[in-house]
Design an enzyme around this catalytic site. Structure first.
Site, PDB file in Angstrom:
ATOM      1  N   TYR A  86       0.043 -44.557   5.951  1.00  0.00           N
ATOM      2  CA  TYR A  86      -1.064 -46.410   5.446  1.00  0.00           C
ATOM      3  C   TYR A  86      -0.641 -46.799   4.421  1.00  0.00           C
ATOM      4  O   TYR A  86       0.483 -46.438   3.671  1.00  0.00           O
ATOM      5  CB  TYR A  86      -2.546 -45.334   4.631  1.00  0.00           C
ATOM      6  CG  TYR A  86      -3.399 -44.763   5.535  1.00  0.00           C
ATOM      7  CD1 TYR A  86      -3.922 -45.622   6.531  1.00  0.00           C
ATOM      8  CD2 TYR A  86      -4.179 -43.500   5.923  1.00  0.00           C
ATOM      9  CE1 TYR A  86      -4.945 -45.023   7.871  1.00  0.00           C
ATOM     10  CE2 TYR A  86      -5.462 -43.482   6.245  1.00  0.00           C
ATOM     11  CZ  TYR A  86      -5.525 -44.122   7.472  1.00  0.00           C
ATOM     12  OH  TYR A  86      -6.242 -43.443   7.637  1.00  0.00           O
ATOM     13  N   ASN A 130      -9.899 -46.207   4.862  1.00  0.00           N
ATOM     14  CA  ASN A 130     -10.252 -44.503   4.499  1.00  0.00           C
ATOM     15  C   ASN A 130      -9.503 -44.483   3.937  1.00  0.00           C
ATOM     16  O   ASN A 130      -9.447 -44.536   2.729  1.00  0.00           O
ATOM     17  CB  ASN A 130     -10.562 -44.353   5.727  1.00  0.00           C
ATOM     18  CG  ASN A 130     -12.138 -44.038   5.718  1.00  0.00           C
ATOM     19  OD1 ASN A 130     -13.139 -44.123   5.635  1.00  0.00           O
ATOM     20  ND2 ASN A 130     -12.552 -42.777   5.544  1.00  0.00           N
ATOM     21  N   ALA A 131      -8.824 -42.414   4.335  1.00  0.00           N
ATOM     22  CA  ALA A 131      -7.693 -42.130   3.617  1.00  0.00           C
ATOM     23  C   ALA A 131      -8.797 -41.868   1.950  1.00  0.00           C
ATOM     24  O   ALA A 131      -7.880 -40.518   1.367  1.00  0.00           O
ATOM     25  CB  ALA A 131      -6.752 -42.973   3.297  1.00  0.00           C
ATOM     26  N   GLU A 132     -10.064 -41.688   2.046  1.00  0.00           N
ATOM     27  CA  GLU A 132     -10.300 -40.584   1.156  1.00  0.00           C
ATOM     28  C   GLU A 132      -9.647 -42.023  -0.298  1.00  0.00           C
ATOM     29  O   GLU A 132      -9.696 -41.308  -1.296  1.00  0.00           O
ATOM     30  CB  GLU A 132     -10.678 -39.124   0.573  1.00  0.00           C
ATOM     31  CG  GLU A 132     -11.658 -38.672   1.409  1.00  0.00           C
ATOM     32  CD  GLU A 132     -10.888 -38.354   3.472  1.00  0.00           C
ATOM     33  OE1 GLU A 132     -11.597 -39.257   3.793  1.00  0.00           O
ATOM     34  OE2 GLU A 132      -9.863 -38.328   3.647  1.00  0.00           O
ATOM     35  N   ASN A 189      -8.526 -49.434  10.980  1.00  0.00           N
ATOM     36  CA  ASN A 189      -8.994 -47.952  11.450  1.00  0.00           C
ATOM     37  C   ASN A 189      -9.997 -47.289  11.072  1.00  0.00           C
ATOM     38  O   ASN A 189     -11.099 -47.828  10.712  1.00  0.00           O
ATOM     39  CB  ASN A 189      -8.293 -47.692   9.500  1.00  0.00           C
ATOM     40  CG  ASN A 189      -8.051 -46.333   9.393  1.00  0.00           C
ATOM     41  OD1 ASN A 189      -7.487 -45.354   9.679  1.00  0.00           O
ATOM     42  ND2 ASN A 189      -9.499 -45.726   8.842  1.00  0.00           N
ATOM     43  N   GLU A 190      -9.970 -47.514  12.581  1.00  0.00           N
ATOM     44  CA  GLU A 190     -11.761 -45.712  12.815  1.00  0.00           C
ATOM     45  C   GLU A 190     -12.671 -47.257  13.159  1.00  0.00           C
ATOM     46  O   GLU A 190     -13.473 -47.378  12.084  1.00  0.00           O
ATOM     47  CB  GLU A 190     -12.177 -45.195  12.337  1.00  0.00           C
ATOM     48  CG  GLU A 190     -10.899 -44.321  12.358  1.00  0.00           C
ATOM     49  CD  GLU A 190     -11.648 -42.592  11.724  1.00  0.00           C
ATOM     50  OE1 GLU A 190     -12.645 -42.618  10.644  1.00  0.00           O
ATOM     51  OE2 GLU A 190     -11.037 -41.711  11.912  1.00  0.00           O
ATOM     52  N   TYR A 246     -11.360 -34.452  14.494  1.00  0.00           N
ATOM     53  CA  TYR A 246     -11.687 -33.615  13.422  1.00  0.00           C
ATOM     54  C   TYR A 246     -12.367 -32.423  14.053  1.00  0.00           C
ATOM     55  O   TYR A 246     -13.479 -32.443  13.234  1.00  0.00           O
ATOM     56  CB  TYR A 246     -11.457 -34.004  12.078  1.00  0.00           C
ATOM     57  CG  TYR A 246     -10.860 -34.835  11.316  1.00  0.00           C
ATOM     58  CD1 TYR A 246     -10.844 -36.043  12.115  1.00  0.00           C
ATOM     59  CD2 TYR A 246      -9.620 -34.567  10.594  1.00  0.00           C
ATOM     60  CE1 TYR A 246      -9.559 -37.813  11.230  1.00  0.00           C
ATOM     61  CE2 TYR A 246      -9.251 -35.020  10.152  1.00  0.00           C
ATOM     62  CZ  TYR A 246      -8.794 -37.158  10.578  1.00  0.00           C
ATOM     63  OH  TYR A 246      -8.290 -37.991   9.452  1.00  0.00           O
ATOM     64  N   GLU A 280      -5.164 -39.912  15.089  1.00  0.00           N
ATOM     65  CA  GLU A 280      -4.950 -38.925  13.949  1.00  0.00           C
ATOM     66  C   GLU A 280      -5.910 -37.673  14.218  1.00  0.00           C
ATOM     67  O   GLU A 280      -7.125 -37.281  14.242  1.00  0.00           O
ATOM     68  CB  GLU A 280      -6.351 -39.620  12.581  1.00  0.00           C
ATOM     69  CG  GLU A 280      -5.648 -40.515  11.752  1.00  0.00           C
ATOM     70  CD  GLU A 280      -6.631 -40.871  11.218  1.00  0.00           C
ATOM     71  OE1 GLU A 280      -8.061 -39.214  10.439  1.00  0.00           O
ATOM     72  OE2 GLU A 280      -6.890 -41.972  10.468  1.00  0.00           O
ATOM     73  N   TYR A 347      -5.393 -31.095   0.702  1.00  0.00           N
ATOM     74  CA  TYR A 347      -5.848 -31.572   2.007  1.00  0.00           C
ATOM     75  C   TYR A 347      -5.815 -30.160   3.130  1.00  0.00           C
ATOM     76  O   TYR A 347      -5.773 -30.227   4.236  1.00  0.00           O
ATOM     77  CB  TYR A 347      -5.296 -32.555   2.490  1.00  0.00           C
ATOM     78  CG  TYR A 347      -5.979 -33.215   3.941  1.00  0.00           C
ATOM     79  CD1 TYR A 347      -7.431 -34.099   3.189  1.00  0.00           C
ATOM     80  CD2 TYR A 347      -5.797 -32.941   5.089  1.00  0.00           C
ATOM     81  CE1 TYR A 347      -8.165 -34.630   4.261  1.00  0.00           C
ATOM     82  CE2 TYR A 347      -6.593 -33.139   6.411  1.00  0.00           C
ATOM     83  CZ  TYR A 347      -7.506 -34.310   6.264  1.00  0.00           C
ATOM     84  OH  TYR A 347      -8.646 -35.056   6.295  1.00  0.00           O
TER      85      TYR A 347
HETATM   86  C1  GAL Z   1     -10.134 -39.881   9.371  1.00  0.00           C
HETATM   87  C2  GAL Z   1      -9.921 -41.583   8.811  1.00  0.00           C
HETATM   88  C3  GAL Z   1      -9.306 -40.912   7.563  1.00  0.00           C
HETATM   89  C4  GAL Z   1      -9.705 -40.060   6.552  1.00  0.00           C
HETATM   90  C5  GAL Z   1      -9.680 -38.886   7.961  1.00  0.00           C
HETATM   91  C6  GAL Z   1     -11.062 -37.421   6.810  1.00  0.00           C
HETATM   92  O1  GAL Z   1     -12.043 -40.995  10.097  1.00  0.00           O
HETATM   93  O2  GAL Z   1      -9.191 -42.247   9.854  1.00  0.00           O
HETATM   94  O3  GAL Z   1      -8.353 -42.284   7.043  1.00  0.00           O
HETATM   95  O4  GAL Z   1     -10.030 -40.079   5.895  1.00  0.00           O
HETATM   96  O5  GAL Z   1     -10.683 -38.461   8.384  1.00  0.00           O
HETATM   97  O6  GAL Z   1     -10.143 -37.292   5.790  1.00  0.00           O
END
Ligand code: GAL
Length: 957
Positions: A86, A130-132, A189-190, A246, A280, A347
């Site tokens: 990113y 995004n990526a927190e 992104n998403e 996820y 991802e 993480y």
């Molecule tokens: C995804 C997003 C990432 C990060 C991840 C959670 O949805 O694309 O940037 O936020 O979730 O850690």
């Protein structure tokens, strides 16, 4: 005796040094150009299929460019061939139209290092990531730009085109088509909700205009039901649509929870003419509930990886995987998005925040080496799976249509089962029909292989998993593994009966009608040498999971032992390794070499019965860290005093804002509207007293974990928790961070001026996950302010980081500082003169801001990697937070209101490993508090590492 041996060893090494060159001949620097294409099955480079094994890396979470090489080499050594990057717009842009790509922001250097580490790159410049990370990568000044972010509104369009114009210019020359290693370009992104196809399309037009010619891709999110578009067709479509998943969710507090609370984790096929792409895939978790990242590592540990990654490979047929994250890093400065993460962005990754390798790293090795050594995996179709004799165990299968190699996934039918079950598979392999015993012990999954041309051998089937195989010294060497204590069988095909020599362990061999069958129990490492039978020799290494994890596949060599092998080359009969060692131990090398050089030093070796070389590597020197003494402290917060001179502050007199949330005050008090985007801001509000004032009511947005402190006429009234993003994705809470403060009688006098001083923390900016300005443009700072018993107008002034959007500290960048008095005066900088401060650490602090400073010298052994953290002792302190500055760099926040974190990474490079370091702690207390003691701790000690030079850190302004 030991000392004598060491002397002898050194003498031998010295003699060897004369004859063996310390490094292999340099490779040629030519930069060939390549083509990236793709079809239904896989991505191809110059027409050759590749299985993409990628992990995400955030350079912006590791502010020490030399350490990028360390982490990326560790990716490569885990068997990844790709890194996904990113690019964080906010990290580079303090102000509209201003960008910085130097120093810790030198992404050109990053792309070069990735290529040197032997990794392809997936470039992901957003604009939204995004990526927190604060604002999800959007710079906070974008909150002042009219028009919805993540849409084709003109204001936003001009802003993102400018960003892309800058970042694309850096990425483009690094594309594989121009001799670099960037192979894919991620669009947005998403982008699943509130979508605008013209915007998706324009990002790609802009990329093409800027010279991006590798395939475009995107990472779709959520579940199919919430996709407005998968961007697989129609306006805005990308070339290779991918899917994010996820499945294990983020409930780190319950690491043993059932599998897949968020789904089965199978990657959908989105187009018939592109490969199935896990763009991802979960490889860790954020920790919104503060369980601690070790728990997240458990939640997404080896069992999870075995089950979900292997299912995805076989059930979905994915041939491109990007795991999020490989290494998480640190939310240094004000990089964190406030809702989900504290300072650490460890993480729960395979590589920890302090760059240590975890058991997840071992699992990546076991899986990635398999994926990289077995080419037929790049092209497979679903086929009928062999039937299982026991319904507790299920099978799923794929086969390569050209080689007919079969891959069978074996796992519990009840995916969450923890039982120990056995079954027999009725398996029609390409080489005949077999009954194959299998066993699944606990939560596990295996991919078994049949009908595979393993180098010069024919693997008929095995119920051990294949980790890797290499061809060296005229023979094949293969590593197979299975659960400790379980039965294993491997069948190989020969023209005539071969000779079998069991070199180690207990293995039974039988031969019948062309099939050599080996039966064994997975236990330790068995070694079997097979020769004759019409094939070249084969050395089979049959181990447990733990034994398999000891292997490294580096270049032409297979290496066993030592904590990390970064690279291996063989030249002129010598194997050259770059390796890390945590203790003196043996290393075993399978390579076409009779000599061994490790990290430039020759190693005395012997040849084993397996034909390998074994030598002993020295461990690191012990490291002693200094105690932190010599503290000096000083309280500040002069802004709280009525007489403080705020004539240089900005009047908060604006009456309009781009925030969808309109203020409850006559003028806008939002910090961003005045160019104060990160860290703390001070407000001073003046009004004329009536003498009848009873209560101050305020409301402030800080983001989660934030609070604000209030003084009236120099008297501390107390603090309140600041407003946060609404938990659901609904619009903001109407009364987010209200605080009511009683005014003591007599504090405000009739007809006299009164001064309200408010210190508001800004814990970072909301993300824009659902493309909704209500969320992203939620303000920071005061939202409402009134005084009960008075209708007098309050005139406000505001003060934040020195220079506002015009950066004063360009080296450390826009996210390093806020507007604490000490920060504005440079108290965090090494050269600041603190001699007049009170000697000793403050044992007690009053509400407000107190600073403590000390310095210490380090002289760590050269050629060693010693990750060091600052540790806060005792139970996590409540009622105060501590901002940590090392040599002027803001390395995070400690405190019970923030989270459970007690160790704060001090990355080498920012930490001077050979020289003086300055530590400055800003304690912001809401109540009287006793700050926790701090010390330095070494979290690892390895001989090896990469050379790390000091990151330039101006010591004063
Ligand atoms: C995804 C997003 C990432 C990060 C991840 C959670 O949805 O694309 O940037 O936020 O979730 O850690």
């Amino acid at each position: 005796m030991r000392a004598r041996l060491l002397t002898l060893f050194t003498a031998i090494a010295t003699v060897l040094a004369i004859t063996v060159p310390a490094s292999p001949p340099a490779a040629s620097a030519a930069a060939p150009r390549h083509r990236v294409t793709y079809d239904h099955y896989s991505v191809m480079i110059d027409g050759k299929r590749v299985l993409l094994r990628s992990a995400e890396f955030h350079y912006f979470r590791l502010p020490s460019p030399d350490l990028w090489r360390d982490v990326l080499e560790k990716y490569k050594s885990a068997g990844f061939n790709t890194v996904s990057l990113y690019f964080d717009w906010a990290y580079h842009s303090p102000k509209a139209g201003v960008y910085d790509f130097t120093g810790v922001r030198d992404v050109n250097r990053l792309l070069t290092v990735a290529q040197q580490a032997g990794l392809y790159v997936i470039a992901r410049p957003g604009p939204y990531i995004n990526a927190e990370t604060t604002g999800g990568g959007f710079p906070a000044w974008l909150k002042n730009v009219p028009g919805r972010a993540r849409s084709s509104a003109p204001g936003y369009t001009a802003a993102y085109r400018d960003w892309l114009g800058h970042i694309n210019k850096i990425i483009a020359p690094h594309q594989i088509t121009r001799g670099g290693s960037v192979i894919l370009y991620n669009v947005e992104n998403e982008y699943a909700m509130n979508t605008d196809a013209a915007y998706m399309e324009d990002i790609q037009k802009k990329a093409r205009a800027d010279g991006i010619d590798v395939p475009t891709m995107t990472n779709n999110c959520c579940d199919a039901a919430s996709w407005t578009s998968t961007w697989a067709s129609g306006q805005g479509a990308v070339q290779i649509p991918g899917v994010d998943d996820y499945p294990q969710g983020f409930d780190c507090a319950n690491p043993d929870a059932s599998w897949g609370p968020w789904g089965a984790g199978l990657t959908e096929r989105l187009r018939d003419d592109t490969p199935v792409f896990a763009a991802e895939y979960q490889a860790g978790a954020i920790d919104p509930d503060n369980a601690g990242f070790d728990k997240c590592r458990e939640l997404t540990g080896p069992k999870f990886m075995k089950f979900f990654y292997k299912s995805n490979l076989i059930s979905s047929g994915a041939t491109a995987f990007n795991y999020y994250m490989g290494f998480g890093g640190t939310n240094w400065g004000w990089l964190a998005q406030p809702n989900d993460v504290p300072t650490s962005y460890d993480y729960g990754s395979a590589i920890t925040e302090n760059r240590l390798l975890s058991d997840k790293y071992d699992e990546f090795k076991r899986q990635n080496f398999f994926l990289s050594s077995v080419a037929p995996l790049t092209k497979t179709d679903p086929v009928t799976a062999p039937a299982s004799s026991d319904k507790a165990i299920e099978t799923v299968a794929r086969a390569n249509p050209d080689t007919h190699t079969q891959f069978v996934l074996v796992r519990h039918s009840d995916h969450a089962a923890t039982t120990d079950d056995s079954a027999t598979l009725d398996w029609t392999t390409p080489d005949g029909h077999y009954s194959v015993p299998v066993r699944v012990k606990g939560r596990d999954a295996k991919v078994l292989i049949a009908g595979y041309d393993l180098g010069g051998q024919r693997l008929v089937w095995s119920n051990s998993e294949l980790m890797t195989h290499v061809y060296t010294e005229g023979r094949d060497v293969a590593v197979l593994y299975g659960t400790d204590g379980t039965q294993g069988s491997t069948v190989l095909r020969y023209a005539s009966q071969p000779t079998v020599k069991v070199l180690d362990g207990s293995v039974k061999a039988s031969y019948s009608s062309g099939d050599l069958r080996l039966d064994y129990t997975h236990s330790g490492l068995a070694r079997v040498l097979i020769s004759g039978g019409g094939r070249r020799p084969l050395l089979l290494l049959l181990g447990t999971d733990a034994e398999a994890a000891k292997f490294w596949q580096a270049g032409p060599a297979l290496v066993r032992g030592t904590s990390l092998v970064r690279s291996a080359t063989v030249a002129g009969g010598t194997a050259y390794l770059r390796a890390d060692t945590a203790k003196a131990e043996d290393v075993e090398v399978f390579a076409d070499a009779g000599r061994l050089v490790v990290n430039g030093s020759p190693v005395r070796t012997r040849v084993t019965a397996s034909g390998s070389l074994v030598g002993t590597l020295p461990g690191p020197e012990a490291v002693h860290l200094p105690a932190l003494t010599g503290w000096r402290s000083k309280a500040e917060s002069p802004e709280a005093q009525p007489g403080f001179d705020d004539s240089g502050w900005v009047s908060a007199s604006k009456t309009t804002t781009e925030s969808p949330l309109k203020p409850k005050t006559p003028t806008v008090l939002y910090a961003d509207d005045y160019g104060y985007h990160y860290g703390d801001v001070w407000y001073r509000g003046r009004f004329t007293g009536t003498g009848g004032e009873t209560k101050v009511s305020l409301n402030a947005f800080t983001g989660k974990r934030g609070s604000y402190l209030v003084w009236l006429n120099g008297r501390y009234l107390g603090s309140a928790a600041g407003g946060v993003q609404a938990d659901s994705d609904s619009p903001v809470n109407p009364d987010p961070g209200r605080g009511d403060f009683t005014i003591p009688a007599g504090l405000v006098k009739a007809g006299q001026p009164a001064v309200l001083s408010v210190l508001v923390e800004n814990q970072g900016h909301n993300d824009d996950w659902i493309a909704d300005d209500n969320r992203f443009k939620q303000p920071r700072g005061l939202y409402a302010a009134s005084v009960e018993g008075s209708t007098a107008p309050i005139s406000w002034k505001i003060q934040g980081v020195a220079g506002g959007e015009n950066l004063v500290d360009r080296t450390r960048g826009p996210l390093n500082n806020g507007g604490l008095y000490g920060e504005r005066q440079g108290w965090h900088l090494p050269a600041y003169g603190d001699r007049s401060w009170t000697a000793g650490a403050a044992s007690q602090v009053a509400p407000g801001v107190t600073w403590q400073r000390t310095s210490f010298r380090l002289d760590l052994p050269k050629g060693q990697d010693v990750p060091i953290a600052l540790r806060f002792g005792g139970p996590v302190g409540k009622g105060y937070r501590v901002q940590i500055f090392l040599n002027g760099w803001n390395l995070g926040q400690y405190g019970g209101d923030i989270g459970p974190q007690t160790d704060f990474t001090l990355p080498a490079g920012l930490l001077r490993q050979h020289g003086r370091n300055t530590l400055a702690l800003a304690v912001v207390a809401r109540t009287d508090a006793t700050p926790a003691p701090v010390s330095l701790v070494a979290l690892d000690n390895e001989r090896g590492g990469v050379p790390v030079s000091d990151v330039p850190s101006p010591s004063s302004r």
